[in-house]
Motif scaffolding. Structure first.
Motif, PDB file in Angstrom:
ATOM      1  N   LYS A  93      35.842  83.599  37.021  1.00 51.02           N
ATOM      2  CA  LYS A  93      36.980  82.725  37.220  1.00 51.02           C
ATOM      3  C   LYS A  93      38.286  83.247  36.457  1.00 51.02           C
ATOM      4  CE  LYS A  93      39.635  79.135  35.767  1.00 51.02           C
ATOM      5  NZ  LYS A  93      40.389  79.079  34.415  1.00 51.02           N
ATOM      6  N   ILE A  94      39.019  83.190  37.192  1.00 51.84           N
ATOM      7  CA  ILE A  94      40.606  83.447  36.663  1.00 51.84           C
ATOM      8  C   ILE A  94      41.493  82.485  36.772  1.00 51.84           C
ATOM      9  CG2 ILE A  94      40.609  85.885  37.168  1.00 51.84           C
ATOM     10  CD1 ILE A  94      42.036  85.392  39.912  1.00 51.84           C
ATOM     11  N   GLY A  95      42.393  82.513  35.725  1.00 53.87           N
ATOM     12  CA  GLY A  95      43.486  81.270  35.669  1.00 53.87           C
ATOM     13  C   GLY A  95      45.050  81.880  35.832  1.00 53.87           C
ATOM     14  N   GLY A  96      45.806  81.124  35.365  1.00 51.95           N
ATOM     15  CA  GLY A  96      47.164  81.489  35.367  1.00 51.95           C
ATOM     16  C   GLY A  96      47.714  82.516  34.681  1.00 51.95           C
ATOM     17  N   ASN A  97      47.147  83.031  33.771  1.00 53.55           N
ATOM     18  CA  ASN A  97      47.467  84.405  32.957  1.00 53.55           C
ATOM     19  C   ASN A  97      47.111  85.569  33.815  1.00 53.55           C
ATOM     20  OD1 ASN A  97      44.331  83.996  32.327  1.00 53.55           O
ATOM     21  ND2 ASN A  97      44.811  85.791  30.931  1.00 53.55           N
ATOM     22  N   HIS A 104      39.562  80.649  41.375  1.00 56.12           N
ATOM     23  CA  HIS A 104      40.922  80.726  41.005  1.00 56.12           C
ATOM     24  C   HIS A 104      41.456  79.584  40.670  1.00 56.12           C
ATOM     25  CE1 HIS A 104      43.318  79.946  44.369  1.00 56.12           C
ATOM     26  NE2 HIS A 104      42.168  80.708  45.142  1.00 56.12           N
ATOM     27  N   GLY A 105      42.362  79.052  39.706  1.00 58.05           N
ATOM     28  CA  GLY A 105      42.984  77.949  39.626  1.00 58.05           C
ATOM     29  C   GLY A 105      44.285  78.172  40.031  1.00 58.05           C
ATOM     30  N   GLY A 106      45.332  77.333  39.377  1.00 56.56           N
ATOM     31  CA  GLY A 106      46.729  77.328  40.135  1.00 56.56           C
ATOM     32  C   GLY A 106      47.647  78.450  39.340  1.00 56.56           C
ATOM     33  N   GLY A 107      48.295  77.810  38.131  1.00 57.61           N
ATOM     34  CA  GLY A 107      49.335  78.969  37.741  1.00 57.61           C
ATOM     35  C   GLY A 107      50.573  78.319  37.977  1.00 57.61           C
ATOM     36  N   LYS A 108      51.657  78.912  37.293  1.00 61.38           N
ATOM     37  CA  LYS A 108      53.072  78.402  37.043  1.00 61.38           C
ATOM     38  C   LYS A 108      53.539  77.939  38.584  1.00 61.38           C
ATOM     39  CE  LYS A 108      54.097  80.630  32.881  1.00 61.38           C
ATOM     40  NZ  LYS A 108      54.547  82.117  32.392  1.00 61.38           N
ATOM     41  N   VAL A 109      53.223  78.799  39.674  1.00 59.89           N
ATOM     42  CA  VAL A 109      53.771  78.701  40.872  1.00 59.89           C
ATOM     43  C   VAL A 109      53.566  77.148  41.507  1.00 59.89           C
ATOM     44  CG1 VAL A 109      51.854  79.706  42.182  1.00 59.89           C
ATOM     45  CG2 VAL A 109      54.198  79.644  43.384  1.00 59.89           C
ATOM     46  N   ILE A 133      49.283  61.568  45.498  1.00 59.45           N
ATOM     47  CA  ILE A 133      48.936  61.991  46.684  1.00 59.45           C
ATOM     48  C   ILE A 133      49.916  63.363  47.037  1.00 59.45           C
ATOM     49  CG2 ILE A 133      50.497  60.311  47.985  1.00 59.45           C
ATOM     50  CD1 ILE A 133      47.408  61.822  49.464  1.00 59.45           C
ATOM     51  N   GLU A 134      51.039  63.126  46.495  1.00 56.68           N
ATOM     52  CA  GLU A 134      51.959  64.402  46.801  1.00 56.68           C
ATOM     53  C   GLU A 134      51.821  65.376  45.909  1.00 56.68           C
ATOM     54  OE1 GLU A 134      54.814  64.415  48.505  1.00 56.68           O
ATOM     55  OE2 GLU A 134      53.963  62.369  49.661  1.00 56.68           O
ATOM     56  N   THR A 135      51.015  65.314  44.717  1.00 56.76           N
ATOM     57  CA  THR A 135      50.744  66.540  43.952  1.00 56.76           C
ATOM     58  C   THR A 135      49.429  67.019  44.662  1.00 56.76           C
ATOM     59  OG1 THR A 135      51.317  65.443  42.027  1.00 56.76           O
ATOM     60  CG2 THR A 135      49.826  67.192  41.607  1.00 56.76           C
ATOM     61  N   LEU A 136      48.475  66.548  44.990  1.00 60.83           N
ATOM     62  CA  LEU A 136      47.473  66.757  45.991  1.00 60.83           C
ATOM     63  C   LEU A 136      48.073  67.809  47.113  1.00 60.83           C
ATOM     64  CD1 LEU A 136      44.330  66.797  46.360  1.00 60.83           C
ATOM     65  CD2 LEU A 136      44.795  64.910  48.254  1.00 60.83           C
ATOM     66  N   LYS A 137      48.976  67.072  47.901  1.00 62.03           N
ATOM     67  CA  LYS A 137      49.445  68.017  48.926  1.00 62.03           C
ATOM     68  C   LYS A 137      50.081  69.231  48.614  1.00 62.03           C
ATOM     69  CE  LYS A 137      51.420  64.513  52.189  1.00 62.03           C
ATOM     70  NZ  LYS A 137      52.736  64.017  52.620  1.00 62.03           N
ATOM     71  N   VAL A 138      50.799  69.381  47.458  1.00 62.70           N
ATOM     72  CA  VAL A 138      51.156  70.655  46.752  1.00 62.70           C
ATOM     73  C   VAL A 138      50.092  71.397  46.119  1.00 62.70           C
ATOM     74  CG1 VAL A 138      52.663  71.648  44.574  1.00 62.70           C
ATOM     75  CG2 VAL A 138      53.334  69.588  45.963  1.00 62.70           C
ATOM     76  N   VAL A 139      48.965  71.087  45.651  1.00 65.81           N
ATOM     77  CA  VAL A 139      47.782  71.935  45.240  1.00 65.81           C
ATOM     78  C   VAL A 139      47.180  72.476  46.390  1.00 65.81           C
ATOM     79  CG1 VAL A 139      47.849  71.010  42.874  1.00 65.81           C
ATOM     80  CG2 VAL A 139      46.237  69.994  44.569  1.00 65.81           C
ATOM     81  N   THR A 140      46.828  71.629  47.420  1.00 63.02           N
ATOM     82  CA  THR A 140      46.444  72.222  48.552  1.00 63.02           C
ATOM     83  C   THR A 140      47.281  73.215  49.301  1.00 63.02           C
ATOM     84  OG1 THR A 140      45.545  69.917  48.868  1.00 63.02           O
ATOM     85  CG2 THR A 140      45.681  71.518  50.857  1.00 63.02           C
ATOM     86  N   ILE A 164      48.267  80.828  46.987  1.00 65.91           N
ATOM     87  CA  ILE A 164      47.577  81.905  46.221  1.00 65.91           C
ATOM     88  C   ILE A 164      46.246  82.370  46.632  1.00 65.91           C
ATOM     89  CG2 ILE A 164      46.361  82.038  43.895  1.00 65.91           C
ATOM     90  CD1 ILE A 164      48.115  79.763  42.869  1.00 65.91           C
ATOM     91  N   ASN A 165      45.560  81.560  47.372  1.00 63.38           N
ATOM     92  CA  ASN A 165      44.326  81.929  47.815  1.00 63.38           C
ATOM     93  C   ASN A 165      44.356  82.981  48.876  1.00 63.38           C
ATOM     94  OD1 ASN A 165      41.833  81.650  49.867  1.00 63.38           O
ATOM     95  ND2 ASN A 165      40.871  80.731  47.839  1.00 63.38           N
ATOM     96  N   LYS A 166      45.202  82.790  49.911  1.00 62.59           N
ATOM     97  CA  LYS A 166      45.457  83.863  50.998  1.00 62.59           C
ATOM     98  C   LYS A 166      45.874  85.258  50.467  1.00 62.59           C
ATOM     99  CE  LYS A 166      43.090  80.762  53.368  1.00 62.59           C
ATOM    100  NZ  LYS A 166      41.936  81.257  53.604  1.00 62.59           N
ATOM    101  N   ASN A 167      46.737  85.168  49.536  1.00 60.05           N
ATOM    102  CA  ASN A 167      47.283  86.258  49.106  1.00 60.05           C
ATOM    103  C   ASN A 167      46.354  87.274  48.094  1.00 60.05           C
ATOM    104  OD1 ASN A 167      50.291  87.133  49.736  1.00 60.05           O
ATOM    105  ND2 ASN A 167      50.544  84.701  49.062  1.00 60.05           N
ATOM    106  N   ILE A 168      45.255  86.494  47.428  1.00 59.90           N
ATOM    107  CA  ILE A 168      44.343  87.353  46.705  1.00 59.90           C
ATOM    108  C   ILE A 168      43.314  87.802  47.723  1.00 59.90           C
ATOM    109  CG2 ILE A 168      42.270  86.663  45.575  1.00 59.90           C
ATOM    110  CD1 ILE A 168      43.670  84.648  43.744  1.00 59.90           C
ATOM    111  N   VAL A 169      42.971  86.979  48.872  1.00 59.68           N
ATOM    112  CA  VAL A 169      42.343  87.591  49.985  1.00 59.68           C
ATOM    113  C   VAL A 169      42.619  88.691  50.858  1.00 59.68           C
ATOM    114  CG1 VAL A 169      41.264  87.147  52.270  1.00 59.68           C
ATOM    115  CG2 VAL A 169      40.985  85.307  50.369  1.00 59.68           C
ATOM    116  N   ALA A 170      43.990  88.656  50.992  1.00 56.21           N
ATOM    117  CA  ALA A 170      44.517  89.916  51.618  1.00 56.21           C
ATOM    118  C   ALA A 170      44.751  91.097  50.731  1.00 56.21           C
ATOM    119  CB  ALA A 170      46.080  89.375  51.929  1.00 56.21           C
ATOM    120  N   GLN A 171      44.904  90.871  49.522  1.00 52.05           N
ATOM    121  CA  GLN A 171      44.687  92.054  48.356  1.00 52.05           C
ATOM    122  C   GLN A 171      43.337  92.470  48.189  1.00 52.05           C
ATOM    123  OE1 GLN A 171      46.946  93.438  46.148  1.00 52.05           O
ATOM    124  NE2 GLN A 171      48.714  92.231  47.327  1.00 52.05           N
TER     125      GLN A 171
END
Lengths: 281, 281
Positions: A24-28, A54-59, A82-89, A96-103
């Motif tokens: 598990k990795i986090g914001g740092n 992975h979690g979220g982070g500042k972004v 509901i608006e926050t859920l949209k943002v985290v989704t 974040i997820n797809k950029n990690i996958v591409a790397q």
């Protein structure tokens, strides 16, 4: 049965289950592109099966702010409306997820980015409203994880990369703590794999003196943990982390390691890495 | 070999490849929650292997607007700058994709949401700058799709749901046209599966008279297509769509169907659906 058959069966029994690292990795790590680059490079070199959480982070906070969505807190607890859920989704599951996958693909790892909805891998229950309505937060229980489904994906050659989103099985996405997801994955996969759970955080591990990175405690077993608590060397924020770690170990996880992402490469090089928690040291 | 063995082998030979439907939906389905609900319900009931490909929709434009990112056009062509790429990665890969997956799971379909970076399924090349710099737009060629990898995922019991994002294999995500992705998937999987490519769009199919939904042309083969072009019954916007469809058919895709998402359930009920393009009618 001839002699060589006996030997080969014995060796399979000794070899036992295949190894799995759940990390598990986090914001740092996520918020620092250099840290993330080095971490993913080291992650790729780990032998055996592996799962990244992975979690979220500042972004996420930044994009929510740009969209005019303010963080909602009730009694100091964060609420997922509901608006926050949209943002985290969008941010966890997309950006974040797809950029990690591409790397990871760039480094030759056949990563596949997931929420708990994908493959019905992690089902959660919307937290019931008691005194506080947490909104679209999902809690995990003993039936949440589908280890057979996850195993099928890994056996097919893919490395799961989970963000901190789950679903309720009725079409609703939910926000779930990434530490909890990592621990639940490790516990539920421990019957199939020789499982090590790794939490990357900002320190080198559990420290005797929080201000001295050289005071790293290399290993802790349950008895030693009780002593450290009595002596108040471990207290406040570290307590729930370590309590959860020892619960995971009691549920079959071989070891939990708490360490700094920079040092992950030590595993490959047989050097000590972080603080290792296990039944025996 | 006894008689029943012979029969079973023959029947496998006659049955040939397993069936696959590659279905592309666009804004007219995604932007309307009722349309999307009915489409996904019908999608779930389709027999055999299936792949869903989706584009964006109004929500991407809206969120880009909310973030203060204006659509950039050069000579009428849309440009994907780095900020726009972030938005499409969040909206296509996160918000839209994961909500579709959660809905499909609700209907009992074991969907898994993907970009081309996941599993290295679709690799693209950043479009070279000639007169226009399109930014982070990825073009697909004959080596872009990894059919073996996609097949492994489907054989493991998962239904791929692709958004219109690819990667270059060097860590860079790219924006790729969803119609092109659907067609490339169908062509590349045609050697492994008996493949039908379905484009859902706002009309019932190819119409003799664009203003009359009852003037649907049920089937078109290459000869018939030439006639329809000569008579100018098919012209302007439909031409590239149908040209691409017949190219896919020439490359091994069994049939391409152009129809309305509302009517997808007709396939299951053995009723006619949209306009069917194939080598022979």
């Amino acid at each position: 049965m001839n002699k060589s058959d006996t030997v080969s069966i014995k060796s399979t029994e000794i070899a036992g289950k295949k190894s799995l690292h759940v990390i598990k990795i986090g914001g740092n790590v996520i918020d620092n592109s250099e840290n993330l680059y080095h971490f993913l490079k080291d992650f790729e070199t780990l032998d055996g099966y592996k799962i990244l959480v992975h979690g979220g982070g500042k972004v996420a906070t930044q994009i929510a702010g740009d969209l005019g969505i303010e963080a909602k807190l009730v009694d100091g607890r964060r609420i997922t409306d509901i608006e926050t859920l949209k943002v985290v989704t969008m941010v966890y599951g997309g950006l974040i997820n797809k950029n990690i996958v591409a790397q990871l693909q760039r480094f030759g790892n056949n990563a596949i980015g997931l929420t708990g909805a994908d493959g019905n891998f992690i089902k959660a229950k919307k937290r019931p409203v008691k005194t506080i309505d947490y909104g679209f937060v999902g809690d995990i229980d003993e039936n949440s994880i589908n280890p057979g489904n996850i195993s099928k994906l890994m056996e097919a050659g893919f490395t799961p990369v989970f963000c901190a989103i789950t679903h309720d099985g009725e079409g609703q996405l939910l926000n779930t703590n990434a530490d909890t997801i990592a621990s639940a994955l490790a516990v539920n996969l421990a019957s199939l794999y020789d499982t090590t759970l790794i939490y990357c955080f900002e320190k080198k591990g559990v420290l005797q003196d929080i201000d001295d990175e050289d005071s790293l405690i290399r290993e802790i077993n349950p008895e030693h943990y009780e002593e450290l608590k009595k002596e108040r060397i471990i207290h406040s924020g570290m307590l729930p982390k370590l309590d959860n770690a020892f619960t995971a170990i009691a549920c079959g996880v071989k070891a939990v390691i708490i360490g700094k992402s920079d040092d992950l490469g030590n595993i490959k090089n047989n050097k000590p890495f972080g603080t290792r928690l296990s039944k025996t040291t």
